[in-house]
Design a protein around this motif. Sequence first.
Motif, PDB file in Angstrom:
ATOM      1  N   ILE A   6       0.818  -1.220   0.000  1.00 43.40           N
ATOM      2  CA  ILE A   6       0.000   0.000   0.000  1.00 43.40           C
ATOM      3  C   ILE A   6       0.849   1.266   0.000  1.00 43.40           C
ATOM      4  O   ILE A   6       1.823   1.389   0.728  1.00 43.40           O
ATOM      5  CB  ILE A   6      -0.947   0.018   1.227  1.00 43.40           C
ATOM      6  CG1 ILE A   6      -2.059  -0.996   0.982  1.00 43.40           C
ATOM      7  CG2 ILE A   6      -1.521   1.405   1.462  1.00 43.40           C
ATOM      8  CD1 ILE A   6      -3.115  -1.006   2.049  1.00 43.40           C
ATOM      9  N   LYS A   7       0.468   2.181  -0.848  1.00 46.87           N
ATOM     10  CA  LYS A   7       1.071   3.507  -0.851  1.00 46.87           C
ATOM     11  C   LYS A   7      -0.039   4.503  -0.592  1.00 46.87           C
ATOM     12  O   LYS A   7      -1.155   4.317  -1.048  1.00 46.87           O
ATOM     13  CB  LYS A   7       1.661   3.822  -2.227  1.00 46.87           C
ATOM     14  CG  LYS A   7       2.964   3.162  -2.523  1.00 46.87           C
ATOM     15  CD  LYS A   7       3.464   3.726  -3.830  1.00 46.87           C
ATOM     16  CE  LYS A   7       4.694   3.004  -4.300  1.00 46.87           C
ATOM     17  NZ  LYS A   7       5.175   3.557  -5.562  1.00 46.87           N
ATOM     18  N   LYS A   8       0.325   5.563   0.096  1.00 50.36           N
ATOM     19  CA  LYS A   8      -0.642   6.658   0.202  1.00 50.36           C
ATOM     20  C   LYS A   8      -0.639   7.386  -1.133  1.00 50.36           C
ATOM     21  O   LYS A   8       0.399   7.507  -1.769  1.00 50.36           O
ATOM     22  CB  LYS A   8      -0.188   7.635   1.288  1.00 50.36           C
ATOM     23  CG  LYS A   8      -0.044   6.989   2.624  1.00 50.36           C
ATOM     24  CD  LYS A   8      -1.154   7.395   3.539  1.00 50.36           C
ATOM     25  CE  LYS A   8      -1.232   6.405   4.648  1.00 50.36           C
ATOM     26  NZ  LYS A   8      -1.614   6.748   5.901  1.00 50.36           N
ATOM     27  N   GLN A   9      -1.749   7.894  -1.515  1.00 52.69           N
ATOM     28  CA  GLN A   9      -1.776   8.663  -2.750  1.00 52.69           C
ATOM     29  C   GLN A   9      -2.237  10.082  -2.467  1.00 52.69           C
ATOM     30  O   GLN A   9      -3.141  10.308  -1.673  1.00 52.69           O
ATOM     31  CB  GLN A   9      -2.699   7.987  -3.772  1.00 52.69           C
ATOM     32  CG  GLN A   9      -2.118   6.668  -4.299  1.00 52.69           C
ATOM     33  CD  GLN A   9      -0.838   6.868  -5.091  1.00 52.69           C
ATOM     34  OE1 GLN A   9      -0.844   7.419  -6.183  1.00 52.69           O
ATOM     35  NE2 GLN A   9       0.302   6.439  -4.545  1.00 52.69           N
ATOM     36  N   SER A  10      -1.529  10.999  -3.074  1.00 50.20           N
ATOM     37  CA  SER A  10      -1.917  12.389  -2.937  1.00 50.20           C
ATOM     38  C   SER A  10      -2.392  12.805  -4.317  1.00 50.20           C
ATOM     39  O   SER A  10      -1.675  12.612  -5.287  1.00 50.20           O
ATOM     40  CB  SER A  10      -0.696  13.194  -2.507  1.00 50.20           C
ATOM     41  OG  SER A  10      -0.823  14.505  -2.934  1.00 50.20           O
ATOM     42  N   GLY A  36       5.402   8.555  -8.075  1.00 55.14           N
ATOM     43  CA  GLY A  36       4.727   7.513  -7.312  1.00 55.14           C
ATOM     44  C   GLY A  36       3.838   8.022  -6.198  1.00 55.14           C
ATOM     45  O   GLY A  36       3.255   7.242  -5.454  1.00 55.14           O
ATOM     46  N   THR A  37       3.724   9.338  -6.066  1.00 57.00           N
ATOM     47  CA  THR A  37       2.922   9.866  -4.960  1.00 57.00           C
ATOM     48  C   THR A  37       1.494  10.160  -5.374  1.00 57.00           C
ATOM     49  O   THR A  37       0.656  10.469  -4.541  1.00 57.00           O
ATOM     50  CB  THR A  37       3.515  11.188  -4.429  1.00 57.00           C
ATOM     51  OG1 THR A  37       3.477  12.147  -5.498  1.00 57.00           O
ATOM     52  CG2 THR A  37       4.938  11.010  -3.961  1.00 57.00           C
ATOM     53  N   THR A 370      -0.081  18.672   1.066  1.00 62.92           N
ATOM     54  CA  THR A 370      -0.396  17.256   1.209  1.00 62.92           C
ATOM     55  C   THR A 370      -1.768  16.929   0.644  1.00 62.92           C
ATOM     56  O   THR A 370      -2.120  15.772   0.500  1.00 62.92           O
ATOM     57  CB  THR A 370      -0.340  16.852   2.685  1.00 62.92           C
ATOM     58  OG1 THR A 370      -0.968  17.881   3.441  1.00 62.92           O
ATOM     59  CG2 THR A 370       1.089  16.718   3.134  1.00 62.92           C
TER      60      THR A 370
END
Lengths: 510, 477
Positions: A6-10, A36-37, A370
Motif C-alpha cells: 500500500i502507498k498513500k496517494q496524494s 509515485g505519490t 499534502t
Amino acid sequence: MKNHHIKKQSNVRVLILGGGTAGWMAAAALSAKLAGTGVSIRLVESAEIGTVGVGEATVPHIRHFNASLGFDEADFMSRTEATFKLGIEFRDWGRKGDAYIHPFAAFGREIGGVPFHHHWTRARRAGRVPADGLDAVSLPIQAARMGRFGHPSPDPSSFFSTFSYAYQFDAGLYAGYLRAYAEARGVVRTEGKVQDVSLRADGHVEAVTLESGERLVADLFVDCSGFRGLLIEGALKTGYEDWTRYLPCDRAVAVPCANDGPPAPYTRATARDAGWMWRIPLQHRAGNGHVYCSGFMDDDAAEQALLAQLDHPPQAAPRRLRFTTGKRRRQWVGNVVAIGLSAGFLEPLESTSIHLIQLGIGRLLDLFPTSADMDPLDAAEFNRLMDLEYERVRDFIILHYVATQRDDTPFWNHCRTMAIPDSLATKMELFKQRGIVTLYRDGMFLEPSWIAVYLGQNILPTHVDPRAALVSDAEIDRLIAMEAEHCRRAASSMPAHGEILSRYKVQVTA
Amino acid sequence: MKPLHDITVAGAGFVGWLAAAALARNHAGRGGSVTLVPLPGLDDSLDPFGPATALLPGGVEGLAALLGVTPADILRAGDGGFSLGTAFQGWEGPGSVSFLPFGQTGADLKGVAFHHLVWRARAAGASIRMTDYSLSTLAAQAERFALPSPDPRSVLSTLAPGGFADLRGLTALAQRQALAAGARLATAPLSHVRRDAAGRVTALVLADDTDIPADLFIDATGARALLAAPGNGWHDWRCWLPCDQYAVEPATADGPPPPYALHSADATGWTRRIPLRTGAWVTRLGRGAGRFTSGRRDLAWDANTVLLGASACLLDPVGGVALSLLITTIRHLLSHYPVTPGSGPEAASFNSQVAVAMDRARDFLILRFKANGRTGEAFWDAARAMDLPDPLAHKMALYESRGRIPLYDGELFDRPDWINLLDGAGIRARRCDVQANGLNDGEIMAHLERLRGVLLRAAGELPPHAQALAQLLGGTP
C-alpha cells in the motif's frame, strides 16, 4: 505486517505556468521527487513567448540539483554546451584597473586560531603583500588564471578538496534537457497562451483558460511566467517590493559572439560607466551582456558600448530587456507559488538567478501541499525562508556597488554614496573596523565570498583580530609564501580547461 | 592606539577562571594583564544548581580548546564521564520513561526524513519508538560507549557525545591554566564597584581599598551581576520556565557512572541527577521560593563590561545548556575582542549573536515543559497551557501541521533533537510528507528493520562506558 504494497496517494494536481528555465527545472524536480505519490504535473508554455536567457552562469549548488535528478555530468555538459566555472572575475569594480576573482573557495587557512584574512590584512597593511596578493593563495583563482580545471577531490585531507565549482551553460538548451527528462517522467506539456484566470470564492486560483478555449483546473499553481507574474501578480495582485533605490540598474542588452580562444573556466563581470558587462564563455560561443541604469545611459549608447568591446562579431541581433529589481511581497499566496522571475529579480552579477529558482523548488518540495486544501503555514514558512534568501543575496550584490572608490562617472558617484539597507550597513561596518564577517544560517553567500568582495574591492579592515599579532611577521610571510607555492603547483598540475571539455565530448559521442 | 590590554574579572569562580584562562591565553601574550577579583561565598557564577554540570555535544572539546588542554584532561579534572543524552522519567505522565539522545536518529530513505518514515510505519500498524533508532539510545541503555568515528560511512559517526563534570575540578584546572598564562588573583576580595556619573564601571575596589581599573571588565559574579549597569535590565522568562526554587544534595554512586543524566518529573517540579565518576549530584527544581529567575540580561556586552555566565543568562537546567552557552559566548568574545575603547560594532555583533543563541536555547527548554503529559497537576497543567514566544510558536505550529522544524540563526539544537522531544511526548504531525507517499510500506519496514539490525549489532560491540572511560583516562574502571 499486511498491506505491504500500500502507498498513500496524494491527488494534488500541479500546473506549472511557463516553460523557461524556472518552469522546466520545477517540472523536472517535481516529477522526480514526487514520482509515485499520485501528484500529477502539467506545464503550460507558449512557443510565442520568449524566455529570458539570463543566468547562464551558475553557482556550485546546481551540481546537487543535477545529481539529485541523476544527470551524468558529461552528458549534461555536452548537451547544454556547458563549461566549468571556478568563479567570477570582477574587473574595474573597486577602482578602474582592478581585477579580482570571487572563487568558490576560502582563502588560506586559519593560523593560531585566527582566520587567514586577518593575517593577510596585517601583511597587506605593512606592504608585505601586493594589493592583488590574495589571488596567489587561492587554488581555483590560480587555475582560472592559467585556464586550467580539475575536479575537486572527495578526500577531505587532499588539498584538491578545498574548492568547489559550477557551470556556465546555455539556459535554453538546459531547459530543453530538463523538458525531455520531465516529459519522460510523466509531465504533460500543453502548448498555449493563457487568456483568462478564474478565482475561487476563497481567492485561490481555480483554473486558467487558454486561448484555445481549453480550461485547465489545478490544486497548486507554480507561476514561472517570468517578470509579468501572470498569476501571482496578474490574478492575485500580490504587490512588489521595489529595490531599485539600492540596485539602480534597470535595463540590459545581450548578444552572443564567438569565444576568443578556448573558453575560460570563469565568468567575467566588468564595471562600466553606468553599470557592468558580463562575459560567459560556453563551449560554442560566449554570452555577452550589458546591465545598466537607464537614468545614466540610454539604450542605444548601452548597446553600442556592448558591441564595441566584443571579442568577435555578434552572432545575433542584440536583445534588450527591462527589469525592476526587487521581490514579490509574498512568493507563495494561497495556492500559487512564484518561482523564478515572477518571484523577484536580482541582476545576475553573482549568478544567483538559477540558484534562487533551485531554492524555491527545494523549499516547495519541503513544504509541498499534502492535499488540495492548502495549509497557510506552508506558505508562511516558504515566504519566511525565501525572504531571508532574497534579502541576503540583495545585500551581497549591493556590496559590489557601494564598496567602490570609483568617482569617474555620475553613476558611480551615485552608487558610492547611496543609502543602503541597515542589514548591510551593519555588516560592512563590522568588517571595515574589525575584519569580522557576519554569519547566518539561511543565505547562500558564506564568509569566503564576503571576504573575496571586501578585500577584492579594497575594503581593508582598520583593525584585525588582536590575536593575529601573536604570530610573528616572518612566520606569516613564510606561511603565505608556502600556501602560494602549494596553490601554484596544484593549479599547474591541472589539465587545460579546453582539454577536459573535449575529453567529455568524446565520452558522450562514444 | 593603545591596545586594550588590561582586563579585570569580577568573580574568581568557575566562569571567572575559565574566562581568565581563555583571555590570558589569547591576549595577555601581548603584554596585557588579566586580574581576577574574588568574591566571598559559594561559586554560583555558572548557575546556582550545584557543583555538577552537563555538557552538550562538542562541549568537552570546546572547553578543552579554550583551556589549551585535552578532552581527557577535562573529564579527569571534572570527575566526569561521557553523556549520550538525557533520560526523562515521568514527563509524559507518572511512570513514563523516554530518552532524548545526542547525535543522529535513524536515516533518511530516498530523500524522505526519518521521522516521516516512522510515522508511516506507525500508520501501518507498527509500534515504534523513534529514539530506538539512535545508537546513542541503545548504547546508553546498555551503559556502553565509544567515541564517534570521523568516517561518515561508519555507524559510529552517528554518535555525538557530551559529558559531565564537577565544576570545582574544572575551576581548579582553569585556574592552573589561567595562572600559567599570566593571569593573577587579587589579594583581597571585592568590596564594591566604582562607576562614573554615567554608570560606567571605572574600577573594582577591593576590601583593602585598592582600586583595580581596567580597559575591559568581565562580570562573572553570577546572578547578582554586580557590574551590570542599572539600565541593563533582565528579561524575565518565568512565564515560560516555571521553576524558581532549587535544592542541591550529593548522592553516592551506585556502580560506574551511566552515560546519561536522569531528569525525573513529579507533581510539582522535577529532579536532575548528574552522574560523576565518584558520586552524583541531585538537584530538585520547583516553584515557589523565588530563589532564581530564568532569563537573560538585555546586553551581554555593555560599554566596557562583558557579562558571562549567570550574570548574562540563567536558565532552568532541564536543557543542560549553561556551559555550552558559556563556551559559545567566550568564543564570540575572543573573535570579537575589542580593539577600541567602548562598545563599537564588535559589541553590537557579539550581543546579537549571543542573544539569539540564548533565546533559541530557551525555546528548547520551554518546549520540554510545554510538551508534558501530566494532567491534573497544577504545575504541569499550567505549563501545557502557556503561550509560546513567537519563533517557538511558529516552530511548533509547523511541526504539528506537517512535521517540519524550521531552524533559525543561532540554534544550539538540531532538527532531530526537536523531533525526538516532540515525538517522545506523543505530539505528532497532522500531515505526512508527500514525498513519503512515493514509498510503499514494505520498503519503509525493510529500511527500518535493516537500520535496527545495524544499530543493535553496533551497540552490542561497544565496550562498557566504564571501560571506555578508563582506557581514555588511563586508569582502571
